[in-house]
Design an enzyme around this catalytic site. Sequence first.
Site, PDB file in Angstrom:
ATOM      1  N   ARG A  17       8.205 -10.353   5.526  1.00 50.78           N
ATOM      2  CA  ARG A  17       8.349 -11.802   5.336  1.00 50.78           C
ATOM      3  C   ARG A  17       8.778 -12.501   6.617  1.00 50.78           C
ATOM      4  NH1 ARG A  17       8.957 -14.129  -0.196  1.00 50.78           N
ATOM      5  NH2 ARG A  17       8.193 -12.535  -1.604  1.00 50.78           N
ATOM      6  N   GLU A  38      18.800   5.886  -0.508  1.00 45.68           N
ATOM      7  CA  GLU A  38      18.507   5.276   0.803  1.00 45.68           C
ATOM      8  C   GLU A  38      19.578   4.224   1.152  1.00 45.68           C
ATOM      9  OE1 GLU A  38      15.139   2.489   2.072  1.00 45.68           O
ATOM     10  OE2 GLU A  38      14.216   4.433   2.428  1.00 45.68           O
ATOM     11  N   ASP A  52      16.101  -1.610  -0.731  1.00 46.89           N
ATOM     12  CA  ASP A  52      16.554  -2.946  -0.362  1.00 46.89           C
ATOM     13  C   ASP A  52      15.678  -4.077  -0.863  1.00 46.89           C
ATOM     14  OD1 ASP A  52      14.283  -2.554   1.102  1.00 46.89           O
ATOM     15  OD2 ASP A  52      15.326  -2.128   2.975  1.00 46.89           O
ATOM     16  N   HIS A  74       3.418  -6.530   6.659  1.00 49.70           N
ATOM     17  CA  HIS A  74       3.715  -7.340   5.477  1.00 49.70           C
ATOM     18  C   HIS A  74       5.051  -8.060   5.516  1.00 49.70           C
ATOM     19  CE1 HIS A  74       6.924  -4.863   3.720  1.00 49.70           C
ATOM     20  NE2 HIS A  74       6.295  -3.848   4.235  1.00 49.70           N
ATOM     21  N   GLU A  86      15.877  -8.043   3.287  1.00 48.79           N
ATOM     22  CA  GLU A  86      16.281  -6.672   2.923  1.00 48.79           C
ATOM     23  C   GLU A  86      17.674  -6.298   3.436  1.00 48.79           C
ATOM     24  OE1 GLU A  86      13.327  -7.545   4.135  1.00 48.79           O
ATOM     25  OE2 GLU A  86      11.897  -6.975   2.577  1.00 48.79           O
ATOM     26  N   HIS A 124      -2.091  -5.540   2.878  1.00 54.07           N
ATOM     27  CA  HIS A 124      -1.117  -5.770   1.811  1.00 54.07           C
ATOM     28  C   HIS A 124      -1.604  -6.908   0.910  1.00 54.07           C
ATOM     29  CE1 HIS A 124       2.849  -6.684   0.040  1.00 54.07           C
ATOM     30  NE2 HIS A 124       3.284  -5.545   0.521  1.00 54.07           N
TER      31      HIS A 124
HETATM   32  C1  UD1 Z   1       8.255  -6.597  -1.162  1.00 58.56           C
HETATM   33  C2  UD1 Z   1       9.745  -6.452  -0.817  1.00 58.56           C
HETATM   34  C3  UD1 Z   1       9.907  -5.803   0.545  1.00 58.56           C
HETATM   35  C4  UD1 Z   1       9.095  -4.527   0.654  1.00 58.56           C
HETATM   36  C5  UD1 Z   1       7.650  -4.803   0.280  1.00 58.56           C
HETATM   37  C6  UD1 Z   1       6.869  -3.534   0.290  1.00 58.56           C
HETATM   38  C7  UD1 Z   1      11.390  -8.109  -1.583  1.00 58.56           C
HETATM   39  C8  UD1 Z   1      11.961  -9.440  -1.399  1.00 58.56           C
HETATM   40  N1  UD1 Z   1      10.373  -7.772  -0.764  1.00 58.56           N
HETATM   41  O1  UD1 Z   1       7.697  -7.539  -0.267  1.00 58.56           O
HETATM   42  O2  UD1 Z   1      11.281  -5.496   0.757  1.00 58.56           O
HETATM   43  O3  UD1 Z   1       9.166  -4.060   1.979  1.00 58.56           O
HETATM   44  O4  UD1 Z   1       7.608  -5.365  -1.040  1.00 58.56           O
HETATM   45  O5  UD1 Z   1       5.502  -3.736   0.224  1.00 58.56           O
HETATM   46  O6  UD1 Z   1      11.795  -7.378  -2.453  1.00 58.56           O
HETATM   47  N2  UD1 Z   1       1.193  -8.950  -4.546  1.00 58.56           N
HETATM   48  C9  UD1 Z   1       0.131  -8.662  -5.376  1.00 58.56           C
HETATM   49  N3  UD1 Z   1       0.012  -7.386  -5.875  1.00 58.56           N
HETATM   50  C10 UD1 Z   1       0.884  -6.398  -5.580  1.00 58.56           C
HETATM   51  C11 UD1 Z   1       1.950  -6.696  -4.717  1.00 58.56           C
HETATM   52  C12 UD1 Z   1       2.106  -7.983  -4.218  1.00 58.56           C
HETATM   53  O7  UD1 Z   1      -0.692  -9.508  -5.667  1.00 58.56           O
HETATM   54  O8  UD1 Z   1       0.707  -5.268  -6.052  1.00 58.56           O
HETATM   55  C13 UD1 Z   1       1.341 -10.338  -4.027  1.00 58.56           C
HETATM   56  C14 UD1 Z   1       1.792 -11.334  -5.096  1.00 58.56           C
HETATM   57  O9  UD1 Z   1       1.180 -12.566  -4.852  1.00 58.56           O
HETATM   58  C15 UD1 Z   1       3.301 -11.418  -4.863  1.00 58.56           C
HETATM   59  C16 UD1 Z   1       3.355 -11.316  -3.364  1.00 58.56           C
HETATM   60  O10 UD1 Z   1       2.362 -10.342  -3.016  1.00 58.56           O
HETATM   61  O11 UD1 Z   1       3.863 -12.609  -5.344  1.00 58.56           O
HETATM   62  C17 UD1 Z   1       4.691 -10.969  -2.782  1.00 58.56           C
HETATM   63  O12 UD1 Z   1       5.268  -9.832  -3.395  1.00 58.56           O
HETATM   64  P1  UD1 Z   1       6.852  -9.555  -3.230  1.00 58.56           P
HETATM   65  O13 UD1 Z   1       7.187  -8.280  -3.904  1.00 58.56           O
HETATM   66  O14 UD1 Z   1       7.626 -10.760  -3.581  1.00 58.56           O
HETATM   67  O15 UD1 Z   1       7.047  -9.419  -1.689  1.00 58.56           O
HETATM   68  P2  UD1 Z   1       6.439  -8.418  -0.663  1.00 58.56           P
HETATM   69  O16 UD1 Z   1       6.130  -9.243   0.522  1.00 58.56           O
HETATM   70  O17 UD1 Z   1       5.394  -7.558  -1.251  1.00 58.56           O
HETATM   71  N1  UDP Z   2       1.341   2.935   1.820  1.00 57.12           N
HETATM   72  C1  UDP Z   2       0.317   3.214   0.930  1.00 57.12           C
HETATM   73  N2  UDP Z   2      -0.860   2.524   1.064  1.00 57.12           N
HETATM   74  C2  UDP Z   2      -1.053   1.573   2.008  1.00 57.12           C
HETATM   75  C3  UDP Z   2       0.005   1.280   2.897  1.00 57.12           C
HETATM   76  C4  UDP Z   2       1.202   1.972   2.765  1.00 57.12           C
HETATM   77  O1  UDP Z   2       0.448   4.078   0.064  1.00 57.12           O
HETATM   78  O2  UDP Z   2      -2.158   1.006   2.064  1.00 57.12           O
HETATM   79  C5  UDP Z   2       2.626   3.638   1.647  1.00 57.12           C
HETATM   80  C6  UDP Z   2       3.174   4.309   2.884  1.00 57.12           C
HETATM   81  O3  UDP Z   2       2.765   5.654   2.941  1.00 57.12           O
HETATM   82  C7  UDP Z   2       4.677   4.188   2.705  1.00 57.12           C
HETATM   83  C8  UDP Z   2       4.845   2.931   1.853  1.00 57.12           C
HETATM   84  O4  UDP Z   2       3.567   2.658   1.299  1.00 57.12           O
HETATM   85  O5  UDP Z   2       5.202   5.279   1.966  1.00 57.12           O
HETATM   86  C9  UDP Z   2       5.345   1.773   2.665  1.00 57.12           C
HETATM   87  O6  UDP Z   2       5.266   0.627   1.900  1.00 57.12           O
HETATM   88  P1  UDP Z   2       5.344  -0.824   2.514  1.00 57.12           P
HETATM   89  O7  UDP Z   2       4.935  -0.781   3.946  1.00 57.12           O
HETATM   90  O8  UDP Z   2       4.618  -1.725   1.590  1.00 57.12           O
HETATM   91  O9  UDP Z   2       6.893  -1.190   2.372  1.00 57.12           O
HETATM   92  P2  UDP Z   2       8.198  -0.879   3.253  1.00 57.12           P
HETATM   93  O10 UDP Z   2       8.271   0.588   3.463  1.00 57.12           O
HETATM   94  O11 UDP Z   2       8.070  -1.653   4.530  1.00 57.12           O
HETATM   95  O12 UDP Z   2       9.301  -1.419   2.423  1.00 57.12           O
END
Ligand code: UD1
Ligand code: UDP
Length: 374
Positions: A218, A121, A99, A216, A135, A248
């Site tokens: 939003r 999923e 999602d 994490h 999501e 995160h």
């Molecule tokens: C995203 C997904 C969310 C998922 C989550 C898992 C969307 C809209 N959101 O949220 O569904 O649950 O990932 O973790 O698709 N950033 C880094 N390095 C990284 C990752 C993120 O610096 O490796 C920072 C960046 O500034 C980036 C921000 O996090 O712009 C947000 O990342 P984004 O993928 O937009 O949203 P998440 O909150 O991570």
């Molecule tokens: N996870 C990881 N390292 C971390 C935190 C989470 O590998 O420091 C893994 C966790 O085992 C799970 C996945 O990341 O499989 C969950 O990701 P996240 O919580 O970012 O996203 P969501 O599942 O909420 O979309």
Amino acid sequence: MSTPIKILSVFGTRPEAIKFFPLVHALNADSRFDSRVCVSGQHRGMLDQVLQIAGITPDHDLDLMQPDQTLDSLTANLLTGIGHVLDQEKPDWVVVQGDTATAMAGALAAYYRKIPVAHVEAGLRSGNIHHPWPEEVNRKIVGSFAALHFAPTETAASALKREAVDPAAIHVTGNTVIDALHWITGEIEQKPELAAGLADLERRFAGKRIIGVTSHRRENFGGGMEAIADAVRRLAERGDVAMIFPVHLNPNVRKVMNAQLDGLDNVALIEPLDYPHFARLLDICTLMLTDSGGVQEEAPALGKPVLVMRETTERPEGVEAGTAQLVGTDADRIVAEANRLLDDPDAYAAMSRAHNPFGDGQAVGRIVEALAKG
Ligand code: UD1
Ligand code: UDP
């Protein structure tokens, strides 16, 4: 020999990569398929951690992540970037997972080219378009036109049928996260050094019960994050627990957690853990506090109680199985429920039995056979 079916797997965030890698391994090993991988780079560091451990080298890496990216610019870049890859690869199928913005835009780019989409999923629904945000709407968009729906559970399959999805297009497979967990557990058994990096923290907190924390979402930015930080700080005041919190990389998470929790005695604010180390954290913890989707699925498989810091969940199976409890983002409630589990052995025992409501670790085999039949 018939021409292999060309599959383009599209993903971009940490959880998608974790739930995708067992499928990519299986597609790569099966001569019925010509398997290609496109990563959007929606996440960078957290995606690369998974690609590295799973040994996956993408055929296409769009490297799209921007600091503190907005949903609209991210989605626009994803749509055009993935669209270009589709024009180049012309796959028979596009497979997306879950999602995220990458899943939604990847599916939409395929639909614009009349390429069938398989959704891994599929069918998770909270019933609230603002929780989780965005999501819930992303997965409804994918579900509205996918040609194959891989529902992890019967509950998810029922949700799709209620939305008038053709039952013949729905396959109940289990969630690939359990396949991933089994794979990583096997890797750690063979190479314990993969998960040995928590040893210093384990020594520092020897004799204390470990609470693992992740956050994490939003919809929790702002007040929700502040409340979660407050709850972590108050729980850490108990002398008998220690909190391990891999933070995160989203800056909206980091600024709150660093400001509120940095330097506290019983709190380890650490960088995101790679998957083997996170599996180790799940193993050594007494309890998880999380707003994550994936963690809600992994913890029940390991018999670890989870307090879910969200108002709703699209994964009710963990709550029904008794391993997960929805506690929202009110600090008093989080602290009270965590204290109850820490102080009442019967309450803890009732929540800490291992269940597998999300799958038996064989989801990938079912998905591959359905893809082979088309
Ligand atoms: C995203 C997904 C969310 C998922 C989550 C898992 C969307 C809209 N959101 O949220 O569904 O649950 O990932 O973790 O698709 N950033 C880094 N390095 C990284 C990752 C993120 O610096 O490796 C920072 C960046 O500034 C980036 C921000 O996090 O712009 C947000 O990342 P984004 O993928 O937009 O949203 P998440 O909150 O991570
Ligand atoms: N996870 C990881 N390292 C971390 C935190 C989470 O590998 O420091 C893994 C966790 O085992 C799970 C996945 O990341 O499989 C969950 O990701 P996240 O919580 O970012 O996203 P969501 O599942 O909420 O979309």
